[in-house]
Design an enzyme around this catalytic site. Structure first.
Site, PDB file in Angstrom:
ATOM      1  N   ASP A  64     124.337  25.264  59.409  1.00 27.60           N
ATOM      2  CA  ASP A  64     125.498  26.055  58.987  1.00 27.60           C
ATOM      3  C   ASP A  64     126.782  25.723  59.740  1.00 27.60           C
ATOM      4  O   ASP A  64     127.868  26.038  59.281  1.00 27.60           O
ATOM      5  CB  ASP A  64     125.201  27.562  59.149  1.00 27.60           C
ATOM      6  CG  ASP A  64     124.737  27.919  60.559  1.00 27.60           C
ATOM      7  OD1 ASP A  64     124.687  27.026  61.416  1.00 27.60           O
ATOM      8  OD2 ASP A  64     124.419  29.103  60.803  1.00 27.60           O
ATOM      9  N   HIS A  65     126.662  25.086  60.894  1.00 22.33           N
ATOM     10  CA  HIS A  65     127.861  24.844  61.707  1.00 22.33           C
ATOM     11  C   HIS A  65     128.533  23.516  61.357  1.00 22.33           C
ATOM     12  O   HIS A  65     129.703  23.470  61.009  1.00 22.33           O
ATOM     13  CB  HIS A  65     127.504  24.821  63.195  1.00 22.33           C
ATOM     14  CG  HIS A  65     127.369  26.170  63.818  1.00 22.33           C
ATOM     15  ND1 HIS A  65     126.450  27.091  63.415  1.00 22.33           N
ATOM     16  CD2 HIS A  65     128.041  26.754  64.845  1.00 22.33           C
ATOM     17  CE1 HIS A  65     126.565  28.188  64.156  1.00 22.33           C
ATOM     18  NE2 HIS A  65     127.522  27.999  65.033  1.00 22.33           N
ATOM     19  N   ASP A 119     122.128  30.848  69.512  1.00 26.70           N
ATOM     20  CA  ASP A 119     123.477  31.190  69.091  1.00 26.70           C
ATOM     21  C   ASP A 119     123.765  32.592  69.611  1.00 26.70           C
ATOM     22  O   ASP A 119     122.931  33.494  69.467  1.00 26.70           O
ATOM     23  CB  ASP A 119     123.594  31.162  67.568  1.00 26.70           C
ATOM     24  CG  ASP A 119     125.044  31.221  67.160  1.00 26.70           C
ATOM     25  OD1 ASP A 119     125.639  30.172  66.875  1.00 26.70           O
ATOM     26  OD2 ASP A 119     125.605  32.342  67.172  1.00 26.70           O
ATOM     27  N   ARG A 379     135.816  35.713  67.316  1.00 23.38           N
ATOM     28  CA  ARG A 379     136.388  35.130  68.534  1.00 23.38           C
ATOM     29  C   ARG A 379     137.777  34.571  68.256  1.00 23.38           C
ATOM     30  O   ARG A 379     137.965  33.891  67.244  1.00 23.38           O
ATOM     31  CB  ARG A 379     135.505  33.997  69.077  1.00 23.38           C
ATOM     32  CG  ARG A 379     134.227  34.532  69.620  1.00 23.38           C
ATOM     33  CD  ARG A 379     133.365  33.485  70.291  1.00 23.38           C
ATOM     34  NE  ARG A 379     132.256  34.179  70.908  1.00 23.38           N
ATOM     35  CZ  ARG A 379     131.012  33.731  70.972  1.00 23.38           C
ATOM     36  NH1 ARG A 379     130.711  32.543  70.466  1.00 23.38           N
ATOM     37  NH2 ARG A 379     130.085  34.437  71.545  1.00 23.38           N
ATOM     38  N   SER A 535     129.987  31.617  73.679  1.00 23.98           N
ATOM     39  CA  SER A 535     128.906  30.911  73.001  1.00 23.98           C
ATOM     40  C   SER A 535     127.692  30.669  73.903  1.00 23.98           C
ATOM     41  O   SER A 535     127.797  30.611  75.123  1.00 23.98           O
ATOM     42  CB  SER A 535     129.452  29.573  72.509  1.00 23.98           C
ATOM     43  OG  SER A 535     128.480  28.574  72.568  1.00 23.98           O
ATOM     44  N   ARG A 537     126.063  27.884  73.863  1.00 23.23           N
ATOM     45  CA  ARG A 537     125.838  26.423  73.895  1.00 23.23           C
ATOM     46  C   ARG A 537     125.420  25.954  75.293  1.00 23.23           C
ATOM     47  O   ARG A 537     126.160  26.108  76.267  1.00 23.23           O
ATOM     48  CB  ARG A 537     127.090  25.685  73.406  1.00 23.23           C
ATOM     49  CG  ARG A 537     128.342  25.936  74.195  1.00 23.23           C
ATOM     50  CD  ARG A 537     129.578  25.381  73.494  1.00 23.23           C
ATOM     51  NE  ARG A 537     129.935  26.226  72.364  1.00 23.23           N
ATOM     52  CZ  ARG A 537     131.183  26.449  71.949  1.00 23.23           C
ATOM     53  NH1 ARG A 537     132.198  25.852  72.538  1.00 23.23           N
ATOM     54  NH2 ARG A 537     131.424  27.231  70.916  1.00 23.23           N
TER      55      ARG A 537
HETATM   56  C1  MIC Z   1     130.186  30.071  68.457  1.00 26.39           C
HETATM   57  O1  MIC Z   1     130.443  31.010  67.710  1.00 26.39           O
HETATM   58  O2  MIC Z   1     130.866  29.804  69.472  1.00 26.39           O
HETATM   59  C2  MIC Z   1     128.989  29.210  68.149  1.00 26.39           C
HETATM   60  C3  MIC Z   1     129.504  27.886  67.747  1.00 26.39           C
HETATM   61  O3  MIC Z   1     128.260  29.760  67.085  1.00 26.39           O
HETATM   62  C4  MIC Z   1     128.120  29.151  69.410  1.00 26.39           C
HETATM   63  C5  MIC Z   1     127.030  28.187  69.356  1.00 26.39           C
HETATM   64  C6  MIC Z   1     127.459  26.762  69.572  1.00 26.39           C
HETATM   65  O4  MIC Z   1     128.315  26.507  70.419  1.00 26.39           O
HETATM   66  O5  MIC Z   1     126.907  25.898  68.899  1.00 26.39           O
HETATM   67  C7  MIC Z   1     127.534  30.490  69.832  1.00 26.39           C
HETATM   68  O6  MIC Z   1     128.110  31.516  69.543  1.00 26.39           O
HETATM   69  O7  MIC Z   1     126.536  30.522  70.553  1.00 26.39           O
HETATM   70 FE1  SF4 Z   2     129.144  30.465  63.096  1.00 28.27          FE
HETATM   71 FE2  SF4 Z   2     129.402  31.202  65.672  1.00 28.27          FE
HETATM   72 FE3  SF4 Z   2     131.361  31.614  63.899  1.00 28.27          FE
HETATM   73 FE4  SF4 Z   2     129.173  33.016  63.702  1.00 28.27          FE
HETATM   74  S1  SF4 Z   2     130.614  33.049  65.407  1.00 28.27           S
HETATM   75  S2  SF4 Z   2     130.254  32.044  62.015  1.00 28.27           S
HETATM   76  S3  SF4 Z   2     127.621  31.553  64.306  1.00 28.27           S
HETATM   77  S4  SF4 Z   2     130.596  29.639  64.595  1.00 28.27           S
END
Ligand code: MIC
Ligand code: SF4
Length: 642
Positions: A64-65, A119, A379, A535, A537
């Site tokens: 999905d990313h 995630d 965010r 995140s 990550r």
């Molecule tokens: C995000 O919203 O920052 C992400 C991208 O979903 C991350 C995961 C990632 O960095 O791949 C998260 O929230 O954990």
């Molecule tokens: Fe995707 Fe992270 Fe954004 Fe949710 S917050 S839509 S999981 S990138």
């Protein structure tokens, strides 16, 4: 003494430790999920652990990313994950099927079960009464192999909901109010439980919006009871058999409690650049907007989209506004098409995007220079949209849609009477984009498909007796993992290529960091409060590891990031006296003498600043398990040695 809802689920899954606040406990994990941006690494780690088939009740791999395929990298990673899923016993949600958290809620979430996901927004599952945690990829890999998941036993915070939301006021406004009151650090070390008479007035998708953004509070997780509303949602998803009623005991004891009167809430926005910088739409005033983005795992449910469509119906998006809309799942998208609401979005001029994270993680739709962007996301960290000087405001879908029409930030209550948006009695059920795993016999002959983008990941060495190196970077409070390891369309495709990613490490704070670290060969990073929020990550630990970071010294750490640092073999140390933060400058020569012995059994480390001649006391707050991992040089080394 009774138990809170979360304590009940913890008790039923407790494998190690006691439920005493602050103590490390080990939990049995029923379900796992991954998304592709963290998943490639998680599956490489799962392969390194060497267990042939997942040992959970259910594990799902979502794509999905990284769905913008401007080179071979993302498509190769999708193929790799698909082949791993089939071989090792996971369900695979194909690209286009939707955002992991939305699809998981619809098709797999079960009240009372434990879920971890690679995630940070995995607590979305709390909307359906799951105990769901965001975790680093390696922790998810271990749980997939049947291993225990460790957390620090959190405090319990009860949010008592009274009253009922006014027309056009939204679940997003509820969580924005919680963020305004508690801040991005307010949930650290806590589980947030929603309770009170207001709960029954909120639908499952509304509850999920609220638990989703508990991640922004820094909370371990957030959870709603499982009640008749939950049952109706599961029934409409054809899964009534998955329902169980769940609530806290009447005499449960909470460490903290706040009350929110839903009827008093107003449409609000989180202003740049932090989700807790919340003001009401009225306070901000009629600010001109350049872009509006609707979607993300926070606000992309069918009911969100139907509200948006009803606002846009028969109107046109303001001339200077670009409006993008990404439905959260194929189920949502398909139902919008069937009921005609999709036509209302198209006719109004919305740019309809595929069901994926998209602009939320900077995968396209970066705003114009210094652009004002209203987003229904969770965010608004600086630079996350892909435009460094953009100003991102987080708002509800109702506020977003109405403002897109007017071209200025606007209060949706001006729309007058609100139509009803009842949940359908039956959602459209078609799981044809979810591929089941192969049978164990069939799996044996299956090949894993690896592309050239997949590079070996760094593994730390066992901890040395002492550490002597420079402070290669000093940063302030609330540093996010987006600062440490940025995402976005240009960088995300390289999540399985740590050497390439390392060029961008901390670039938002200091573009020279990566080069400097490489030259020095080793270093210590110094940070303020809530270091590593955001995140999950693990790249925010693996890339610094690759660049020679041996320790991070901060005033305090965010939960998932500190676990990732330990898993990677990087020491997380906190100042005994936060004022000592001032006693280190970037470039100072630092020494942690005898650190191996201290990590083995000490609680205080002495840092010598050889440039100033001062000594600084540092706290070593670790469980025995964490000490063992750090001595071994990370969790993979520790697992192999065990
Ligand atoms: C995000 O919203 O920052 C992400 C991208 O979903 C991350 C995961 C990632 O960095 O791949 C998260 O929230 O954990
Ligand atoms: Fe995707 Fe992270 Fe954004 Fe949710 S917050 S839509 S999981 S990138």
């Amino acid at each position: 003494m009774g138990y809170t809802l979360a304590q009940k689920i913890i008790r039923a899954h407790l494998l190690e430790g006691e439920m005493t606040v602050g103590q490390e406990i080990g939990l049995r994990i029923d379900q796992t999920l991954t998304q592709d941006a963290t998943g490639t690494m998680a599956y490489l780690e799962f392969e390194a652990i060497g267990i042939p088939r997942v040992r959970t009740e259910l594990s799902v791999a979502y794509i999905d990313h990284n769905t913008l395929q401007s080179g071979f990298e993302n498509a190769d990673d999708h193929r790799y994950i698909q082949s791993v899923a089939k071989k090792h016993g996971l369900y695979f949600s194909r690209p286009g099927n939707g955002i992991c958290h939305q699809v998981h809620l619809e098709r797999f979430g079960v009240p009372g079960k434990t879920l971890i996901g690679s995630d940070s927004h995995t607590p979305t599952g709390g909307g359906i009464g799951m105990l769901a945690f965001g975790a680093g990829g390696l922790d998810v890999a271990v749980a997939m192999g049947g291993g225990t998941y460790y957390i620090t036993m959190p405090k319990m915070l009860r949010v008592n909901l009274t009253g009922r939301l006014q027309p056009w006021v939204s679940a997003k406004d509820v969580i924005l109010e919680v963020l305004r009151r508690l801040t991005v650090k307010g949930g650290v070390g806590k589980i947030v439980e929603y309770a009170g008479e207001g709960v029954a007035t909120l639908s499952v998708p509304e509850r999920a919006t609220i638990t989703n953004m508990g991640a922004e509070l820094g909370a371990s997780t957030s959870i709603f009871p499982s009640d008749e509303v939950t049952r109706a949602f599961l029934k409409a998803q054809g899964r009534e058999q998955d329902w169980t009623p769940l609530a806290s005991d009447p005499d449960a004891v909470y460490d903290e409690e706040i009350t929110i009167d839903l009827s008093a809430l107003q449409p609000s926005a989180a202003c740049p650049h932090s989700p807790d910088n919340v003001k009401t739409v009225g306070e901000i005033g009629q600010m001109k907007v350049d872009q509006v983005c609707i979607g993300s795992c926070t606000n992309s449910s069918l009911s969100d989209m139907l509200k948006v469509a009803s606002i846009l119906k028969g109107k046109t998006v303001a001339e200077h506004v670009s409006l993008s809309i990404a439905p959260g799942s194929k189920q949502v998208y398909h139902m919008l098409a069937d009921c005609g609401a999709l036509s209302d979005l198209i006719a109004a001029g919305a740019r309809v995007l595929e069901c994926a994270c998209g602009p939320c993680i900077g995968m396209g739709q970066s705003p114009n220079s210094a652009g004002i962007s209203l987003r229904t996301f969770n965010r608004n960290f600086e630079g996350r949209s892909g435009t460094k000087d953009a100003q991102v405001y987080l708002v509800s879908p109702e506020t977003a849609a109405y403002s897109a029409l007017r071209g200025v930030l606007s209060d949706p209550r001006e729309l007058g009477e609100q139509p009803l948006f009842p949940m359908p009695e039956q959602f459209l059920l078609n799981d044809n984009m979810i591929i089941p795993p192969a049978s164990p016999e069939e799996a044996e002959g299956l090949e894993i498909l690896r592309g050239p983008n997949i590079k070996p990941f760094p593994v730390s060495e066992p901890l040395t007796e002492s550490i002597s190196c420079e402070c290669t970077l000093k940063v302030g409070d609330n540093i996010t993992t987006d600062h440490i390891m940025p995402a976005g369309a240009k960088i995300l495709p390289y999540r399985s290529n740590i050497p390439y990613l390392s060029k961008f490490c901390f670039a938002v704070c200091d573009e020279a960091f990566a080069e400097r670290s490489k030259q020095k060969g080793s270093g210590i990073v110094v940070g303020g409060e809530n270091y590593g929020q955001g995140s999950s990550r693990e790249h925010a630990a693996l890339v610094p590891l690759y660049l020679g970071v041996k320790a991070v010294i901060a005033k305090s750490f965010a939960r998932i990031h500190v676990a990732n640092l330990i898993n990677a073999g990087i020491l997380p140390l906190t100042f005994e006296d936060p004022a000592d933060y001032e006693k280190i400058s970037q470039g100072d020569a630092l020494c942690l003498a005898g650190i191996r012995n201290i990590i083995a059994e000490g609680t205080v480390a002495i840092l010598e600043n050889r440039t100033t001649g001062e000594t600084i006391l540092l706290q070593v707050k670790l469980s025995d398990r964490q000490r063992r991992i750090l001595l071994a040089g990370g969790l993979l080394n520790d697992t192999k040695g065990a």
